[in-house]
Design a protein around this motif. Structure first.
Motif, PDB file in Angstrom:
ATOM      1  N   GLY A   1      29.574  45.075  52.309  1.00  0.00           N
ATOM      2  CA  GLY A   1      29.890  45.814  51.093  1.00  0.00           C
ATOM      3  C   GLY A   1      31.120  45.269  50.401  1.00  0.00           C
ATOM      4  O   GLY A   1      31.172  45.141  49.175  1.00  0.00           O
ATOM      5  N   PHE A   2      32.142  44.931  51.196  1.00  0.00           N
ATOM      6  CA  PHE A   2      33.369  44.369  50.629  1.00  0.00           C
ATOM      7  C   PHE A   2      33.079  43.027  49.965  1.00  0.00           C
ATOM      8  O   PHE A   2      33.503  42.778  48.830  1.00  0.00           O
ATOM      9  CB  PHE A   2      34.410  44.193  51.728  1.00  0.00           C
ATOM     10  CG  PHE A   2      35.735  43.686  51.242  1.00  0.00           C
ATOM     11  CD1 PHE A   2      36.723  44.568  50.844  1.00  0.00           C
ATOM     12  CD2 PHE A   2      36.007  42.323  51.195  1.00  0.00           C
ATOM     13  CE1 PHE A   2      37.958  44.107  50.397  1.00  0.00           C
ATOM     14  CE2 PHE A   2      37.223  41.847  50.749  1.00  0.00           C
ATOM     15  CZ  PHE A   2      38.204  42.747  50.351  1.00  0.00           C
ATOM     16  N   ALA A   3      32.333  42.176  50.668  1.00  0.00           N
ATOM     17  CA  ALA A   3      32.038  40.840  50.124  1.00  0.00           C
ATOM     18  C   ALA A   3      31.274  40.937  48.818  1.00  0.00           C
ATOM     19  O   ALA A   3      31.542  40.192  47.863  1.00  0.00           O
ATOM     20  CB  ALA A   3      31.240  40.037  51.155  1.00  0.00           C
ATOM     21  N   ALA A   4      30.316  41.867  48.739  1.00  0.00           N
ATOM     22  CA  ALA A   4      29.533  42.018  47.515  1.00  0.00           C
ATOM     23  C   ALA A   4      30.391  42.558  46.379  1.00  0.00           C
ATOM     24  O   ALA A   4      30.244  42.149  45.225  1.00  0.00           O
ATOM     25  CB  ALA A   4      28.341  42.943  47.770  1.00  0.00           C
ATOM     26  N   ALA A   5      31.292  43.464  46.704  1.00  0.00           N
ATOM     27  CA  ALA A   5      32.101  44.111  45.667  1.00  0.00           C
ATOM     28  C   ALA A   5      33.125  43.175  45.058  1.00  0.00           C
ATOM     29  O   ALA A   5      33.421  43.265  43.862  1.00  0.00           O
ATOM     30  CB  ALA A   5      32.795  45.345  46.241  1.00  0.00           C
ATOM     31  N   ILE A   6      33.689  42.274  45.859  1.00  0.00           N
ATOM     32  CA  ILE A   6      34.743  41.404  45.322  1.00  0.00           C
ATOM     33  C   ILE A   6      34.187  40.127  44.698  1.00  0.00           C
ATOM     34  O   ILE A   6      34.934  39.392  44.049  1.00  0.00           O
ATOM     35  CB  ILE A   6      35.774  41.024  46.401  1.00  0.00           C
ATOM     36  CG1 ILE A   6      35.136  40.144  47.481  1.00  0.00           C
ATOM     37  CG2 ILE A   6      36.419  42.274  46.994  1.00  0.00           C
ATOM     38  CD1 ILE A   6      36.150  39.497  48.411  1.00  0.00           C
ATOM     39  N   ALA A   7      32.881  39.853  44.890  1.00  0.00           N
ATOM     40  CA  ALA A   7      32.304  38.622  44.346  1.00  0.00           C
ATOM     41  C   ALA A   7      32.401  38.623  42.832  1.00  0.00           C
ATOM     42  O   ALA A   7      32.077  39.614  42.177  1.00  0.00           O
ATOM     43  CB  ALA A   7      30.847  38.489  44.786  1.00  0.00           C
ATOM     44  N   ARG A   8      32.828  37.511  42.278  1.00  0.00           N
ATOM     45  CA  ARG A   8      32.989  37.395  40.839  1.00  0.00           C
ATOM     46  C   ARG A   8      32.205  36.192  40.333  1.00  0.00           C
ATOM     47  O   ARG A   8      31.926  35.239  41.066  1.00  0.00           O
ATOM     48  CB  ARG A   8      34.459  37.257  40.452  1.00  0.00           C
ATOM     49  CG  ARG A   8      35.322  38.443  40.878  1.00  0.00           C
ATOM     50  CD  ARG A   8      36.680  38.396  40.214  1.00  0.00           C
ATOM     51  NE  ARG A   8      36.581  38.560  38.772  1.00  0.00           N
ATOM     52  CZ  ARG A   8      36.522  39.737  38.151  1.00  0.00           C
ATOM     53  NH1 ARG A   8      36.541  40.862  38.846  1.00  0.00           N
ATOM     54  NH2 ARG A   8      36.432  39.795  36.834  1.00  0.00           N
ATOM     55  N   TRP A   9      31.882  36.240  39.061  1.00  0.00           N
ATOM     56  CA  TRP A   9      31.162  35.139  38.427  1.00  0.00           C
ATOM     57  C   TRP A   9      31.995  33.870  38.422  1.00  0.00           C
ATOM     58  O   TRP A   9      31.486  32.777  38.613  1.00  0.00           O
ATOM     59  CB  TRP A   9      30.771  35.562  37.008  1.00  0.00           C
ATOM     60  CG  TRP A   9      30.175  34.482  36.189  1.00  0.00           C
ATOM     61  CD1 TRP A   9      29.006  33.817  36.426  1.00  0.00           C
ATOM     62  CD2 TRP A   9      30.700  33.952  34.964  1.00  0.00           C
ATOM     63  NE1 TRP A   9      28.768  32.899  35.420  1.00  0.00           N
ATOM     64  CE2 TRP A   9      29.795  32.967  34.516  1.00  0.00           C
ATOM     65  CE3 TRP A   9      31.828  34.223  34.201  1.00  0.00           C
ATOM     66  CZ2 TRP A   9      29.994  32.249  33.338  1.00  0.00           C
ATOM     67  CZ3 TRP A   9      32.031  33.519  33.034  1.00  0.00           C
ATOM     68  CH2 TRP A   9      31.118  32.544  32.609  1.00  0.00           C
ATOM     69  N   SER A  10      33.286  33.998  38.211  1.00  0.00           N
ATOM     70  CA  SER A  10      34.181  32.842  38.242  1.00  0.00           C
ATOM     71  C   SER A  10      35.138  32.972  39.412  1.00  0.00           C
ATOM     72  O   SER A  10      35.795  34.003  39.582  1.00  0.00           O
ATOM     73  CB  SER A  10      34.976  32.723  36.945  1.00  0.00           C
ATOM     74  OG  SER A  10      35.851  31.607  37.006  1.00  0.00           O
ATOM     75  N   ALA A  11      35.226  31.909  40.209  1.00  0.00           N
ATOM     76  CA  ALA A  11      36.088  31.912  41.383  1.00  0.00           C
ATOM     77  C   ALA A  11      37.469  31.334  41.099  1.00  0.00           C
ATOM     78  O   ALA A  11      38.262  31.156  42.018  1.00  0.00           O
ATOM     79  CB  ALA A  11      35.427  31.117  42.508  1.00  0.00           C
ATOM     80  N   LEU A  12      37.776  31.066  39.845  1.00  0.00           N
ATOM     81  CA  LEU A  12      39.088  30.545  39.477  1.00  0.00           C
ATOM     82  C   LEU A  12      40.072  31.693  39.320  1.00  0.00           C
ATOM     83  O   LEU A  12      39.880  32.588  38.492  1.00  0.00           O
ATOM     84  CB  LEU A  12      38.999  29.755  38.168  1.00  0.00           C
ATOM     85  CG  LEU A  12      40.310  29.183  37.634  1.00  0.00           C
ATOM     86  CD1 LEU A  12      40.868  28.131  38.592  1.00  0.00           C
ATOM     87  CD2 LEU A  12      40.120  28.600  36.234  1.00  0.00           C
ATOM     88  N   ASP A  13      41.122  31.693  40.131  1.00  0.00           N
ATOM     89  CA  ASP A  13      42.179  32.711  40.072  1.00  0.00           C
ATOM     90  C   ASP A  13      41.612  34.127  40.090  1.00  0.00           C
ATOM     91  O   ASP A  13      41.914  34.942  39.202  1.00  0.00           O
ATOM     92  CB  ASP A  13      43.050  32.511  38.831  1.00  0.00           C
ATOM     93  CG  ASP A  13      43.940  31.292  38.944  1.00  0.00           C
ATOM     94  OD1 ASP A  13      44.256  30.897  40.074  1.00  0.00           O
ATOM     95  OD2 ASP A  13      44.312  30.721  37.907  1.00  0.00           O
ATOM     96  N   PRO A  14      40.823  34.475  41.091  1.00  0.00           N
ATOM     97  CA  PRO A  14      40.294  35.839  41.139  1.00  0.00           C
ATOM     98  C   PRO A  14      41.342  36.817  41.641  1.00  0.00           C
ATOM     99  O   PRO A  14      42.318  36.416  42.307  1.00  0.00           O
ATOM    100  CB  PRO A  14      39.152  35.710  42.155  1.00  0.00           C
ATOM    101  CG  PRO A  14      39.640  34.670  43.107  1.00  0.00           C
ATOM    102  CD  PRO A  14      40.394  33.673  42.249  1.00  0.00           C
ATOM    103  N   PRO A  15      41.180  38.096  41.376  1.00  0.00           N
ATOM    104  CA  PRO A  15      42.057  39.089  41.984  1.00  0.00           C
ATOM    105  C   PRO A  15      41.765  39.201  43.474  1.00  0.00           C
ATOM    106  O   PRO A  15      40.649  38.929  43.919  1.00  0.00           O
ATOM    107  CB  PRO A  15      41.686  40.381  41.246  1.00  0.00           C
ATOM    108  CG  PRO A  15      40.254  40.172  40.846  1.00  0.00           C
ATOM    109  CD  PRO A  15      40.126  38.700  40.544  1.00  0.00           C
ATOM    110  N   VAL A  16      42.760  39.599  44.240  1.00  0.00           N
ATOM    111  CA  VAL A  16      42.604  39.769  45.682  1.00  0.00           C
ATOM    112  C   VAL A  16      42.753  41.249  46.016  1.00  0.00           C
ATOM    113  O   VAL A  16      43.763  41.871  45.666  1.00  0.00           O
ATOM    114  CB  VAL A  16      43.647  38.946  46.457  1.00  0.00           C
ATOM    115  CG1 VAL A  16      43.516  39.199  47.961  1.00  0.00           C
ATOM    116  CG2 VAL A  16      43.477  37.455  46.152  1.00  0.00           C
ATOM    117  N   ALA A  17      41.762  41.799  46.684  1.00  0.00           N
ATOM    118  CA  ALA A  17      41.778  43.204  47.061  1.00  0.00           C
ATOM    119  C   ALA A  17      41.991  43.349  48.559  1.00  0.00           C
ATOM    120  O   ALA A  17      41.489  42.541  49.351  1.00  0.00           O
ATOM    121  CB  ALA A  17      40.468  43.876  46.659  1.00  0.00           C
TER     122      ALA A  17
END
Length: 504
Positions: free
Chosen positions: A58-74
């Motif tokens: 669930g965590f992995a799916a929720a934090i996945a973003r379309w762009s992996a450049l400078d993503p937020p960290v939760a």
């Protein structure tokens, strides 16, 4: 490198500790990172809310973003089941001095998000209700719904709304930055449709605002800076089901000719008929041209089965490599233009997807040639990383947008006619490549800017790269910046909403 590994190890250890806290008894004094006690938070949430920690699917799916450049960290992810769950989560984060960030479709690729290095992600996906009013003129829409889901629900009831064009993008996120869509020629931007909204403010207060609130102006164009919208009441309309599209593929040799005709064919002057939209892409397709990127030019017309030849004939006179005419419904538009759920822009592949947007009033053929040549050198380099890059040119009918005064909302660029952005997709490979992409992307944008004749750079905040300034995102007029700053000090004095294109 050793220091980096130590920091990663420490972070993983902290995450593991946080995960353990989920199971400790209420009376336990177990300590989580930054004094996070997930049990304490969980007791305040509804029974439909969920909390995810690193290591879970669930965590992995929720934090996945379309762009992996400078993503937020939760550090943790909270999935609210009700609007009040958002309230409790924001209050909890404030009590624990934790950063927080609301997410949904996760297509914002702005690098300012990377400034969030820990904290609480509030993943709004469960807030996806759609309730059509008895008069059929408005609907209450949950803050976590995606554009495709909203379109499908309304379609089943013979209704439609102005939404973003890409099916996997959230409905509210684009609207907070203005929001472009296929129907804006009739009705205006996504945010122009809003009647009221429920907003969780920085202090955790849930409030309903409308045109009588001083915050209403800011939420429609700079809304990411002021609150989390848990639901919105929006205007909806009777649908027009039939659409037609003409797709013409041109050689890059025809760059000047294509865009000169676009300028002369009522497609870029702000009075394009309300039933018309035109887009174009540049991309490398060796089946059409093995040497350089092609130009895919789309002319979309509403309420017909065949696009009126008055719009297409001037382009056919250039001599396209190929062409295709299709007819269908509003539901086909995303697939026709390559932005449906099944298409690459809706896949989260772990690649970087930075854009370098600019608004234009019309095309400058000379500038188009210059940036085409730069783009071509990137995407046709067999050893280079940019084979999947795309150059986007979005030409919507603007009459509904221009029907609102320039000062109506925090969206500043109603006088512009075209939304242009190179999308330089690549696999992450260290800071040197990131810096190179930023340099090339900004070089392309600078050429277009210099060719525009505008006195200031205009960039769509929802496509922003991240190195722009608030004057570029929200308008350079002093009164606009003053108004945003005044509202920020009133509603978010501690800058809790500071990760997506901050106003200061």
């Amino acid at each position: 490198m050793r220091q980096f590994k130590l920091e990663v190890a420490a972070l993983l250890a902290a995450w593991a500790s946080a995960a353990a806290c989920l199971d400790v008894p209420q009376s336990s004094q177990g300590t989580c990172p930054n004094n996070v006690n997930a049990k304490q938070l969980g007791n305040k949430l509804s029974n439909t809310a969920e909390i995810y920690f690193p290591g879970s699917a669930g965590f992995a799916a929720a934090i996945a973003r379309w762009s992996a450049l400078d993503p937020p960290v939760a550090s943790i992810v909270v999935v609210p089941g009700t609007e009040n769950d958002v309230v409790e989560t924001v209050k909890f984060a404030n009590q624990k001095c934790l950063p927080f960030l609301a997410t949904n479709g996760a297509h914002g690729s702005i690098t300012t998000l990377g400034k969030m290095t820990h904290g609480v992600e509030i993943y709004l996906t469960q807030l996806d209700c759609v309730e059509i009013a008895s008069n059929g003129q408005t609907a209450k829409i949950g803050g976590g719904i995606l554009a495709k889901n909203l379109t499908d629900v309304l379609w089943a009831q013979g209704k439609q709304a102005v939404t973003g064009t890409c099916e996997c993008v959230g409905y509210l996120g684009p609207g907070l930055g203005g929001g472009h869509g296929w129907l804006q020629g009739h009705y205006g931007l996504v945010s122009d449709q809003y009647v009221s909204m429920n907003v969780v403010l920085a202090d955790g207060t849930l409030t309903t605002i409308d045109e009588n609130s001083d915050l209403w102006w800011a939420m429609r164009g700079a809304g990411h800076n002021f609150g989390i919208v848990t639901s919105v009441t929006s205007k909806i309309y009777d649908l027009v089901p039939n659409y037609a599209i003409e797709t013409l593929i041109f050689s890059g040799d025809n760059v000047e000719a294509v865009y000169e005709i676009a300028n002369d064919n009522w497609l870029t002057n702000g009075t394009m008929p309300v039933d018309l939209n035109n887009w174009s892409y540049w991309y490398f397709d060796p089946t059409s041209d093995p040497d350089k990127p092609v130009i895919a030019f789309y002319i979309i017309q509403e309420g017909v089965n065949i696009v009126d030849p008055v719009y297409t004939e001037p382009f056919y006179n250039i001599g396209p490599i190929s062409s295709q005419a299709q007819s269908g419904t509003y539901l086909d538009l995303a697939a026709w233009t390559g932005i449906s759920l099944a298409d690459p822009p809706c896949q989260k592949t772990g690649e970087a997807n930075p854009r370098f947007p600019i608004y234009l009033k019309s095309y400058n053929a000379t500038a188009q040639r210059q940036v085409y040549d730069i783009f071509s050198s990137l995407v046709t380099n067999s050893s280079g990383p940019f084979g999947s890059a795309l150059f986007m040119f979005e030409g919507y009918s603007q009459q509904g947008v221009k029907a609102f005064p320039d000062n109506a909302t925090a969206f500043a660029y109603r006088s512009d006619n075209l939304l242009v952005a190179p999308l330089l997709t690549y696999k992450l490979d260290g800071p040197e490549l990131d810096a190179y992409v930023a340099q090339v992307g900004n070089q392309i944008r600078q050429i277009l800017y210099e060719g525009s004749g505008d006195s200031s750079l205009h960039a769509y905040v929802n496509y922003a790269y991240g190195d722009e300034t608030p004057l570029v995102w929200y308008g350079s007029e002093e009164w606009r910046q003053d108004r945003l700053q005044t509202l920020k000090k009133k509603y978010d004095p501690n800058a809790r909403f500071s990760y997506y294109a901050p106003v200061a």
